[in-house]
Design a protein around this motif. Structure first.
Motif, PDB file in Angstrom:
ATOM      1  N   UNK A  27      35.041  -3.601 -25.979  1.00  0.00           N
ATOM      2  CA  UNK A  27      36.400  -4.005 -25.590  1.00  0.00           C
ATOM      3  C   UNK A  27      36.488  -4.202 -24.084  1.00  0.00           C
ATOM      4  N   UNK A  28      36.285  -5.427 -23.639  1.00  0.00           N
ATOM      5  CA  UNK A  28      36.205  -5.711 -22.198  1.00  0.00           C
ATOM      6  C   UNK A  28      37.503  -6.283 -21.625  1.00  0.00           C
ATOM      7  N   UNK A  29      38.410  -6.722 -22.478  1.00  0.00           N
ATOM      8  CA  UNK A  29      39.619  -7.400 -21.996  1.00  0.00           C
ATOM      9  C   UNK A  29      40.408  -6.488 -21.055  1.00  0.00           C
ATOM     10  N   UNK A  30      40.657  -6.954 -19.835  1.00  0.00           N
ATOM     11  CA  UNK A  30      41.442  -6.156 -18.867  1.00  0.00           C
ATOM     12  C   UNK A  30      41.843  -7.040 -17.693  1.00  0.00           C
ATOM     13  N   UNK A  31      42.879  -6.596 -16.993  1.00  0.00           N
ATOM     14  CA  UNK A  31      43.283  -7.237 -15.744  1.00  0.00           C
ATOM     15  C   UNK A  31      42.764  -6.351 -14.614  1.00  0.00           C
ATOM     16  N   UNK A  32      42.023  -6.931 -13.659  1.00  0.00           N
ATOM     17  CA  UNK A  32      41.326  -6.147 -12.633  1.00  0.00           C
ATOM     18  C   UNK A  32      42.250  -5.733 -11.483  1.00  0.00           C
ATOM     19  N   UNK A  33      41.671  -5.071 -10.491  1.00  0.00           N
ATOM     20  CA  UNK A  33      42.453  -4.352  -9.468  1.00  0.00           C
ATOM     21  C   UNK A  33      43.385  -5.242  -8.659  1.00  0.00           C
ATOM     22  N   UNK A  34      42.860  -6.292  -8.039  1.00  0.00           N
ATOM     23  CA  UNK A  34      43.722  -7.087  -7.145  1.00  0.00           C
ATOM     24  C   UNK A  34      44.773  -7.846  -7.944  1.00  0.00           C
ATOM     25  N   UNK A  35      44.358  -8.429  -9.066  1.00  0.00           N
ATOM     26  CA  UNK A  35      45.301  -9.194  -9.903  1.00  0.00           C
ATOM     27  C   UNK A  35      46.343  -8.249 -10.497  1.00  0.00           C
ATOM     28  N   UNK A  36      45.941  -7.030 -10.813  1.00  0.00           N
ATOM     29  CA  UNK A  36      46.883  -6.061 -11.379  1.00  0.00           C
ATOM     30  C   UNK A  36      48.019  -5.746 -10.427  1.00  0.00           C
ATOM     31  N   UNK A  37      47.731  -5.741  -9.136  1.00  0.00           N
ATOM     32  CA  UNK A  37      48.787  -5.421  -8.149  1.00  0.00           C
ATOM     33  C   UNK A  37      49.834  -6.530  -8.086  1.00  0.00           C
ATOM     34  N   UNK A  38      49.462  -7.737  -8.551  1.00  0.00           N
ATOM     35  CA  UNK A  38      50.440  -8.851  -8.538  1.00  0.00           C
ATOM     36  C   UNK A  38      51.385  -8.765  -9.735  1.00  0.00           C
ATOM     37  N   UNK A  39      50.957  -8.029 -10.814  1.00  0.00           N
ATOM     38  CA  UNK A  39      51.816  -7.924 -12.005  1.00  0.00           C
ATOM     39  C   UNK A  39      51.500  -6.613 -12.721  1.00  0.00           C
ATOM     40  N   UNK A  40      51.937  -5.473 -12.134  1.00  0.00           N
ATOM     41  CA  UNK A  40      51.591  -4.149 -12.684  1.00  0.00           C
ATOM     42  C   UNK A  40      52.047  -3.954 -14.128  1.00  0.00           C
ATOM     43  N   UNK A  41      53.189  -4.528 -14.478  1.00  0.00           N
ATOM     44  CA  UNK A  41      53.682  -4.368 -15.859  1.00  0.00           C
ATOM     45  C   UNK A  41      52.694  -4.997 -16.843  1.00  0.00           C
ATOM     46  N   UNK A  42      52.259  -6.203 -16.530  1.00  0.00           N
ATOM     47  CA  UNK A  42      51.321  -6.922 -17.422  1.00  0.00           C
ATOM     48  C   UNK A  42      49.985  -6.174 -17.478  1.00  0.00           C
TER      49      UNK A  42
END
Ligand code: VAH
Length: 333
Positions: A77-92
């Motif tokens: 299960x590799x699907x994930x939003x990484x660190x920098x992109x996560x900071x742009x949309x923490x809810x997602x």
């Protein structure tokens, strides 16, 4: 595993790890026994290299249908939003990284699946020791990505002890790969620099020259996941949160090693907001538990990784103009 449940599902198959994990799994276990899945359409060579399905890890019912139809027995299960992109949309980032994992864990419980799930050094934060981070330590991340990975580690441990789900995972460092551009990570500089060095001979790095981070070459990262999944469960005292290490270097040391191969290469350093994320992570990792419990040993250090990356990217970019020329019908005369 019984015959009818030997199939492997890889979620996030179009991502940085999936791009190289899927071909290696297919090489080891058979092309038709590895189903690649992602929320976006695959590009070549993944698109024509074996079975692929579109899948959204936040859709549990859709995943259940896929697991039943394809008789899946193991999930990477590799699907994930990484660190920098996560900071742009923490809810997602929370929905994809935590709710997506919870769906997979619930399905593992219902269908008796075995799971691999990538954690990250992003679980560590400013309060974590910077050198030789122990397996058991302070986990106070300052990014939503790191928070989702701490939550994920706790969920995986709970599902192992409460429901007996055989879920395993690694706290990956930054991963450097030649086959896929990373998407939205802080350690992306260590991949972008190679493409820029080969194509333009210069790169502007978005972290400081003295920024040291733990890193790993993708072939080591892929082998680690597979070796962990093939280890007898009885060997393991930990499950989804193994510290794992290969090398640590500064952005300046990486640039200097590239310069040994491309003397005219120029690297400038202009930190951007990702510097704060990098500063929250440790410099070196103690992976004794992985070495002692399932025999982890890295094979690539900085020198070997740079050599392999430059060789591979030089081949890829050398090919691209010719392919473009042929596509335009301007082949060599
Ligand atoms: C990121 N490549 O930069 C990922 C990784 C340790 C870093 O988790 O977000």
């Amino acid at each position: 595993m019984t015959e009818e449940t030997t199939k492997i599902l890889v979620t996030g198959a179009c991502g940085q790890i999936g791009t190289e994990l899927v071909p290696e799994l297919r090489r080891r276990y058979g092309r038709e026994n590895v189903l690649a899945a992602d929320i976006r359409e695959p590009r070549e060579p993944l698109a024509s290299s074996g079975p692929f399905v579109l899948a959204d890890v936040t859709d549990r019912a859709g995943l259940a249908r896929l697991i039943e139809r394809h008789k899946i027995g193991t999930v990477y299960h590799l699907a994930a939003i990484l660190s920098a992109k996560g900071e742009q949309d923490p809810q997602r980032a929370w929905i994809v990284n935590v709710e997506g994992l919870r769906n997979i864990l619930e399905l593992a419980r219902a269908y008796g699946l075995r799971l691999f799930w990538p954690s990250s050094i992003a679980v560590f934060g400013p309060a974590t020791p910077k050198e030789n981070v122990p397996q058991e330590t302070i986990l106070c991340p300052t990014t939503i990505y790191g928070i989702t990975k701490v939550a994920g580690e706790l969920l995986c441990d709970y599902y192992f002890h409460r429901f007996g789900v055989d879920v395993r995972g690694l706290r990956y460092p930054g991963i450097i790969s030649s086959e896929a551009l990373p998407g939205g990570g802080t350690t992306d500089y260590a991949v972008e620099i190679f493409h820029a060095a080969v194509k333009e001979g210069r790169y502007t790095c978005f972290v400081r020259e003295d920024t040291v981070l733990p890193m790993m070459f993708m072939p080591d990262a892929i082998r680690a996941a597979i070796e962990l999944m093939e280890a007898p469960l009885a060997w393991l005292k930990h499950h989804a949160n193994y510290n794992i290490a290969a090398m640590s270097f500064s952005a300046g040391e990486l640039a200097a090693e590239i310069k040994r191969h491309i003397p005219e290469f120029i690297c400038e350093f202009e930190p951007d907001p990702r510097q704060a994320i990098a500063d929250s992570w440790p410099r070196t990792i103690d992976d004794t538990a992985a070495r002692e419990e399932w025999g982890w040993r890295p094979r690539y250090d900085l020198k070997a990784m740079v050599e392999a990356m430059l060789k591979r990217l030089s081949e890829r970019y050398a090919l691209m103009p010719r392919v473009r020329a042929e596509a335009r019908g301007e082949g060599e005369h």
